[in-house]
Design an enzyme around this catalytic site. Structure first.
Site, PDB file in Angstrom:
ATOM      1  N   SER A 252       0.858  -1.185   0.000  1.00  0.00           N
ATOM      2  CA  SER A 252       0.000   0.000   0.000  1.00  0.00           C
ATOM      3  C   SER A 252       0.890   1.230   0.000  1.00  0.00           C
ATOM      4  O   SER A 252       2.116   1.121   0.048  1.00  0.00           O
ATOM      5  CB  SER A 252      -0.903  -0.009   1.226  1.00  0.00           C
ATOM      6  OG  SER A 252      -0.111   0.254   2.367  1.00  0.00           O
ATOM      7  N   LYS A 253       0.228   2.389  -0.016  1.00  0.00           N
ATOM      8  CA  LYS A 253       0.967   3.652  -0.130  1.00  0.00           C
ATOM      9  C   LYS A 253       2.064   3.803   0.915  1.00  0.00           C
ATOM     10  O   LYS A 253       3.094   4.405   0.651  1.00  0.00           O
ATOM     11  CB  LYS A 253      -0.012   4.828  -0.014  1.00  0.00           C
ATOM     12  CG  LYS A 253      -0.815   4.982  -1.291  1.00  0.00           C
ATOM     13  CD  LYS A 253      -1.471   6.348  -1.367  1.00  0.00           C
ATOM     14  CE  LYS A 253      -2.230   6.481  -2.669  1.00  0.00           C
ATOM     15  NZ  LYS A 253      -3.684   6.372  -2.486  1.00  0.00           N
ATOM     16  N   ARG A 254       1.811   3.240   2.109  1.00  0.00           N
ATOM     17  CA  ARG A 254       2.829   3.453   3.144  1.00  0.00           C
ATOM     18  C   ARG A 254       4.133   2.710   2.842  1.00  0.00           C
ATOM     19  O   ARG A 254       5.137   2.919   3.502  1.00  0.00           O
ATOM     20  CB  ARG A 254       2.269   3.167   4.543  1.00  0.00           C
ATOM     21  CG  ARG A 254       2.043   1.739   4.825  1.00  0.00           C
ATOM     22  CD  ARG A 254       1.079   1.507   5.965  1.00  0.00           C
ATOM     23  NE  ARG A 254       0.448   0.232   5.744  1.00  0.00           N
ATOM     24  CZ  ARG A 254       1.010  -0.925   6.027  1.00  0.00           C
ATOM     25  NH1 ARG A 254       2.191  -0.969   6.587  1.00  0.00           N
ATOM     26  NH2 ARG A 254       0.397  -2.064   5.757  1.00  0.00           N
ATOM     27  N   HIS A 255       4.109   1.824   1.849  1.00  0.00           N
ATOM     28  CA  HIS A 255       5.356   1.149   1.463  1.00  0.00           C
ATOM     29  C   HIS A 255       6.141   1.954   0.442  1.00  0.00           C
ATOM     30  O   HIS A 255       7.203   1.529  -0.011  1.00  0.00           O
ATOM     31  CB  HIS A 255       5.053  -0.237   0.875  1.00  0.00           C
ATOM     32  CG  HIS A 255       4.505  -1.199   1.878  1.00  0.00           C
ATOM     33  ND1 HIS A 255       3.197  -1.592   1.883  1.00  0.00           N
ATOM     34  CD2 HIS A 255       5.103  -1.835   2.912  1.00  0.00           C
ATOM     35  CE1 HIS A 255       2.998  -2.443   2.890  1.00  0.00           C
ATOM     36  NE2 HIS A 255       4.136  -2.602   3.523  1.00  0.00           N
ATOM     37  N   GLY A 256       5.629   3.113   0.029  1.00  0.00           N
ATOM     38  CA  GLY A 256       6.344   3.928  -0.969  1.00  0.00           C
ATOM     39  C   GLY A 256       5.528   4.036  -2.243  1.00  0.00           C
ATOM     40  O   GLY A 256       4.299   3.937  -2.203  1.00  0.00           O
TER      41      GLY A 256
END
Ligand code: GLU
Length: 478
Positions: A252-256
């Site tokens: 998801s977005k929090r992984h980049g």
């Protein structure tokens, strides 16, 4: 029967890398089987779907090299390829279902639904347990209420049995009898829902394979019911492994960066991204990691799919990009570096030959085009940073001798009107330092590097120095 595989994104955001991988697998299966790769836009969620995302997705797919044979932008024999343009077809099927008793209007209000869900929860039952309240309402009465304009949805009458299908990668998948209830196929605003349209379209568009993300596995049970209701044989299903980040959680977005657009914006090479994505769930029979996806026609098949989650590693992707940069035609390498370097930088004033030489010199030192920016200092920095290493080399006995000699040579070259040191002049200086001044090995190479560049590491000096303006070298020497 010719193979037909669709990629069916919802245009509610930019193309996700997971979506790009699904599209890639659809494309490769279609291509390997000499079939058709079809793009269908699933935009029945009117609030979240946006035309700009549809256009961006088509553009991103093109950038990835995943050219479709049919789609909303190019047409085809099975169009329209945008679900919002097919509503009448879905409604026709929904009405037929109602007429045949396979579906029914449901008048549950929002409040009632909430109450029933709470009731189910308190009884530790599945939330859909009581969704069938209107299932047995007299069809005549139901039709009258609909005719009067009473708000309603259309629910599919779940036949209540166990379901099973064979996923080409996962094998047999079974769904228990009570997994879903009577589910909605037409919303109260008259728009059909995904699980319903998807089946109608896959059937009418004669899809032979449905390749999609693992998260749709549980949707398959509802879809199997619809296939049975329309009397159609389901296509072959493949649910691709999940993409996970370093914490093993769904990407998801929090992984980049997770959208293709973000990688395009960073100027990754499409071949590298697609090559890397291809290996997240499939492996090459010869264990190759770098390959052209368009050379897989004879070997790409589902036998080499992996059903366990695939770890998405940005460093691995950078490694792929690095390998692709090494093989890139020189003019494309130069163009890529030019894009990465600020417009006002001196680099842009240099002639083509200089840019070519510079780019070759740094080709194997970068993973991304933008990695060239911190390297520019090696050629253009005038000031010397007194790092520990530099101070150490400057303290060696031989370094001042090298500096004095180079200073006088640089002065001579400058006086002759040259704006840089040629490679011949550079090797003459090396020779003199070795033979005349008897400096060798590390004291020579490191000393010369620090004296000329002010740094203890960098690319081949004999190539870097002719690229450096003599005025810059002069300032470094002083
Ligand atoms: N529109 C769905 C999605 O974007 C497609 C699922 C499918 O391929 O059936 O996830």
């Amino acid at each position: 029967m010719s193979v037909r595989v669709r990629f069916a994104p919802s245009p509610t955001g930019y193309l996700h890398i997971g979506g790009a991988r699904t599209a890639l697998y659809c494309y490769l299966i279609a291509k390997a089987k000499k079939g058709s790769f079809v793009l269908r836009i699933e935009d029945t969620d009117l609030e979240r779907s946006k035309k700009e995302y549809e256009l961006a997705m088509i553009d991103d797919l093109k950038w990835c090299g995943l050219t479709h044979n049919e789609g909303p932008d190019i047409g085809g024999d099975f169009g329209p390829y945008r679900q919002s343009e097919r509503t009448h077809t879905y409604l026709k099927y929904a009405n037929e279902f109602v007429a045949k008793g396979l579906a029914y209007p449901c008048f549950l209000t929002g409040d009632e639904l909430e109450e029933l869900t709470a009731k189910a929860e308190s009884e530790k039952k599945a939330p859909h347990t009581y969704h069938g309240k209107y299932r047995d309402l007299d069809p005549k009465e139901a039709a009258e209420r609909v005719a009067k304009g009473e708000e309603h949805v259309i629910r599919f009458k779940n036949p209540g049995k166990e379901w099973e299908f064979k996923d080409l990668v996962r094998g047999n998948v079974k769904f228990p009898v009570d997994m879903v209830g009577d589910f909605v196929i037409i919303r109260s605003n008259g728009m059909p829902v995904y699980n319903f349209c998807c089946v109608i379209d896959d059937y009418l568009m004669e899809m032979t394979h449905v390749i999609r993300a693992e998260e749709h596995l549980n949707n398959t049970v509802r879809q199997l019911m619809i296939y049975e209701a329309i009397g159609a044989k389901p296509p072959q299903f493949v649910h691709c492994s999940l993409l996970v980040g370093e914490d093993r959680q769904k990407l998801s977005k929090r992984h980049g960066a997770t959208s293709v657009k973000q990688y395009r914006d960073q100027d990754y090479l499409p071949g590298a991204l697609i090559n890397y994505l291809c290996l997240l769930g499939w492996s090459h029979p010869e264990e190759k990691d770098i390959f052209d996806i368009n050379a897989l026609d004879d070997i790409f098949n589902l036998d080499r799919f992996n059903k366990s989650p695939a770890f998405y590693d940005i460093n691995k992707l950078k490694y792929f990009n690095e390998q692709y940069l090494r093989a890139l035609p020189l003019d494309e390498l130069v163009a890529g570096f030019s894009r990465a370097i600020d417009d006002s930088h001196e680099w842009h004033t240099k002639d083509q030959q200089w840019k070519n030489d510079f780019s070759e010199l740094f080709r194997e030192k970068v993973q991304l085009f933008s990695d060239i920016v911190p390297q520019l200092g090696l050629i253009f920095d005038e000031a010397i940073e007194q790092t520990e290493d530099v101070v150490e080399v400057n303290g060696w006995e031989t370094t001042p001798t090298i500096r004095d000699y180079i200073k006088s040579e640089v002065q001579n070259i400058k006086n002759s009107g040259s704006s840089s040191i040629s490679s011949e002049q550079f090797s003459e200086m090396m020779n003199h330092l070795k033979k005349g001044l008897k400096i060798k090995g590390k004291p020579l190479f490191m000393g010369l590097r620090v004296v000329l560049t002010g740094k203890t590491h960098g690319p081949d000096l004999s190539k870097a120095i002719p690229l450096t303006p003599i005025s810059t070298i002069e300032k470094r020497l002083n």
